[in-house]
Design a protein around this motif. Sequence first.
Motif, short mmCIF file in Angstrom:
data_model
loop_
_atom_site.label_atom_id
_atom_site.label_comp_id
_atom_site.label_asym_id
_atom_site.label_seq_id
_atom_site.Cartn_x
_atom_site.Cartn_y
_atom_site.Cartn_z
N ILE A 1 7.80 -2.42 1.48
CA ILE A 1 6.66 -2.99 0.75
C ILE A 1 6.77 -4.51 0.73
O ILE A 1 5.77 -5.22 0.97
CB ILE A 1 6.60 -2.43 -0.67
N MET A 2 7.94 -5.00 0.46
CA MET A 2 8.11 -6.45 0.39
C MET A 2 7.89 -7.10 1.75
O MET A 2 7.31 -8.19 1.84
CB MET A 2 9.49 -6.80 -0.16
N ARG B 1 4.50 5.49 -2.08
CA ARG B 1 5.58 5.44 -3.07
C ARG B 1 5.51 6.61 -4.03
O ARG B 1 6.52 7.20 -4.41
CB ARG B 1 5.53 4.13 -3.84
N ASN C 1 -1.17 -2.26 -0.01
CA ASN C 1 -1.59 -1.43 -1.13
C ASN C 1 -1.33 0.04 -0.88
O ASN C 1 -1.00 0.81 -1.79
CB ASN C 1 -3.07 -1.66 -1.41
N GLU D 1 -7.25 -8.60 5.90
CA GLU D 1 -7.66 -7.46 5.09
C GLU D 1 -6.90 -6.20 5.51
O GLU D 1 -6.53 -5.37 4.67
CB GLU D 1 -9.18 -7.23 5.23
N HIS E 1 -3.56 -6.41 3.97
CA HIS E 1 -3.67 -6.22 2.53
C HIS E 1 -3.81 -4.75 2.17
O HIS E 1 -3.17 -4.24 1.25
CB HIS E 1 -4.86 -7.02 2.01
N ASP F 1 10.87 0.07 -1.13
CA ASP F 1 10.60 -1.23 -1.72
C ASP F 1 10.80 -2.34 -0.70
O ASP F 1 10.07 -3.34 -0.69
CB ASP F 1 11.50 -1.48 -2.93
N ILE G 1 7.43 -4.97 -7.72
CA ILE G 1 7.34 -4.56 -6.32
C ILE G 1 6.11 -3.68 -6.12
O ILE G 1 5.21 -4.00 -5.34
CB ILE G 1 8.62 -3.83 -5.89
N SER G 2 6.10 -2.58 -6.82
CA SER G 2 4.91 -1.73 -6.79
C SER G 2 4.04 -1.98 -8.01
O SER G 2 2.82 -2.03 -7.92
CB SER G 2 5.30 -0.26 -6.74
N TYR G 3 4.68 -2.09 -9.14
CA TYR G 3 3.99 -2.33 -10.40
C TYR G 3 4.47 -3.65 -10.98
O TYR G 3 5.61 -4.04 -10.79
CB TYR G 3 4.26 -1.20 -11.39
N ARG H 1 4.25 -7.27 2.35
CA ARG H 1 3.64 -8.31 1.54
C ARG H 1 3.92 -9.68 2.15
O ARG H 1 3.04 -10.54 2.16
CB ARG H 1 4.18 -8.24 0.13
N PHE I 1 -3.99 0.49 -7.27
CA PHE I 1 -3.77 0.10 -5.88
C PHE I 1 -5.09 -0.13 -5.15
O PHE I 1 -5.18 0.00 -3.94
CB PHE I 1 -2.91 1.12 -5.12
N ARG J 1 2.37 0.63 -1.52
CA ARG J 1 2.73 0.54 -2.94
C ARG J 1 2.22 1.72 -3.71
O ARG J 1 2.81 2.13 -4.73
CB ARG J 1 2.16 -0.74 -3.54
N GLY J 2 1.16 2.29 -3.30
CA GLY J 2 0.51 3.36 -4.05
C GLY J 2 0.92 4.73 -3.60
O GLY J 2 1.92 5.31 -4.06
#
Lengths: 530, 191
Positions: free
Chosen positions: B46-47, B177, B170, B163, B166, B43, A217-219, B50, A110, B173-174
């Motif tokens: 996250i989407m 999650r 991340n 940025e 972005h 999820d 999605i994440s991976y 994004r 990430f 997602r990291g």
Amino acid sequence: MTNNNLNKLLVFCVLFCAQKTSIVHGAQALETKVALLLHAEPENPKCFAEGMSDLTCFWEEDEERAGSADQYSFIYTYQNENSSECSVTALPAAGGKRLYFCRLSQTQLFVPLDIRVFRDDLLIHNRSLFIEVVFLLDPPANLTLTSTGMQGQLKASWLPPSLKYMGDSMMYEVSYAMAGSHIGKVEAVQASSELILRGLQSGTKYKVRIRVKLDGISYSGYWSAWTDPVLMETMPGDLDPLIVSLSLIISLVLTLLSLLVLMSHRRFLLKKIWPIIPTPESKFQGLFKVYGGDFQEWLGHSTGGLWLRPTYFYSEEFPAPLEVLSEVSLGPVLPSSALPPKASEALGEEEDEDKKLKRVDPALMEGWRETPQEHWLMDQLRAIHKHPAPWTQSSLLESHDAYVTLNAQNHSVEEPLDDILEETLPLQVLFASGRTSSESRSDLGSVQQSSGSGRLSSQSSFEYPNHTWPSKGPGYTYMAVADSGVSMDYSPMSSNKIDDIGKGVIYTNEYKNEIPAHRRPIGTPIHFAF
Amino acid sequence: MTACTCMFSIQCGPVVVLLTVLQWAGRGLPSPVRPICDPRVLDRFIMEARDTETALRGCKAGCGVTGTFVVPLTNVDFVVWETKDTEQQALEVQSGMSLFGQALGAVRESVSRVAVQILIDNNKSNIHSLGQVLRSLHIQDLPLPPAPAVGDLVTRKVSSLSELLHVHTNFLRGKVRLLLTNAPACQQNST
């Protein structure tokens, strides 16, 4: 001691073999993944993560230009961190290539990762990536096929890759096809470890394989390699009740249709299977039923039905040719010496009648010339007509299909008619004068001349169903002729005769029943039919 | 109540008082919240983050956004992460979410385009919803990091909207999650 040493040696061998197997297996897996990435990833170096904390990068170079591994340096830098270097190893590859690898054992996800590859301080590759989006997992293990107990179904189950935190992010593709076929179907499933394949054919062997990928999605990452195919046969199919019922209905419908066809053609089929033995009973009414087959007795009691039944004339015997000759000859009147052979045969029993006819013939002869004798002739004919019984005895009619009567009206012609038609008694009356030529006795095919006396007319027997010959006046002489339809040839008369005939009816050789209208006497019926 | 007062003027009085007391008391009592363990909830966040990042990547002149923003670090070393307990993980997540909330708030005030404002508002709403999800997992709200020193270890500065978004993606997602997936409340439900 010896036993302990042996045990240790045995354990060492087992471990060595296992390790060797795993090494071999690992090498094969690596080779597979390298091949996959060479095809799927355009950038260099090509990197992939197999687990949660590793990263493998490699690049390819031709053997000719390749250097030693020492010449290359792999520098990687995480965001907001200092650069680090990875040691490069080289491995030979197929096709005259060489592969250079670098593997990281501790990674950060990430976060952006910058990679730079140098060869002798020359930057050859530069790439920035996120490690969590370049996963290339091992294929699922322990793919197993089991029966669900239902028709056309198989249950596929497998062991997901053992990656922590990522189980719910994995998606799978299950490919299944009939054994031996290259055309298959693919079904996708997400975050699961089993799938029921439906719609399969019963009693058929299927091969199934599976591959895995992170959902993105994440991976994310690349599709793994396919597992080795697993074969299993589906349950044998039972008789589908729908198919059975449809088959029964179709067979019933076909049976009904065939019965209908048979019933509609039963007479034809009966004739073919049991041909009817032909009996002459239809031709001889009452011969068998009344007279028990006594033909003579039947003949004696039979009426003029033969004449009245047109069917009699439609027997299957060969028709005899009919020749009707009618000439106006200038020569002397030949004595009527002979009758047509058939007529003579038929009338062999009727000698009385013959004599009578012969007596009449001279009268007829004269009658052609002179009107009073003509009247007498008519009377004679009428008398004969009133007694048609003898006619039925004529066998001449056996072979003929129709009557042809020639009505000859003789007024001015000197020569008597010499008609050559198929004889009946009236014919005999007329021919008794000897006008019939010998050729005409058996030849019924031609009517050479029909008019010696001027007008000729023919009448079909059909026009007189009751076979009552109407009297048409003194100018007509009737001859009932049975003809089978053979052409009648009317020979043209000589010019002298034509002149003599004058306005008489002239029949030409063309048997077309064409009578010049202007020459046809008014009121004279002309019927000529066969 | 009026009808009751009219018809039963004698009996309604105590009932009304009782109902009012109960209603007031009900506000203060925390209702039991069922843990939100479905990974599809995060999820979706996250989407959407994004999508916002993608939509505003080509924004000219940074969509008019200027200045620097403090954002958390997003790198995750699993080996290191697993050594931390849930509370430390939760602290990182919640402090990071707080920083993003502040940054997006500042961005919302500086943008003038309505479309950009809608996207920023959506992300802010998602951050608030994530707080609710964390609360459902019995991860208590922790106070904001008091000192910048603590923030330096886990923060950095960005100077553009793209940025910022972005890093926001991340982070979700990291760390977020990972925390939600391995929350003890969800582990108990699965086992």
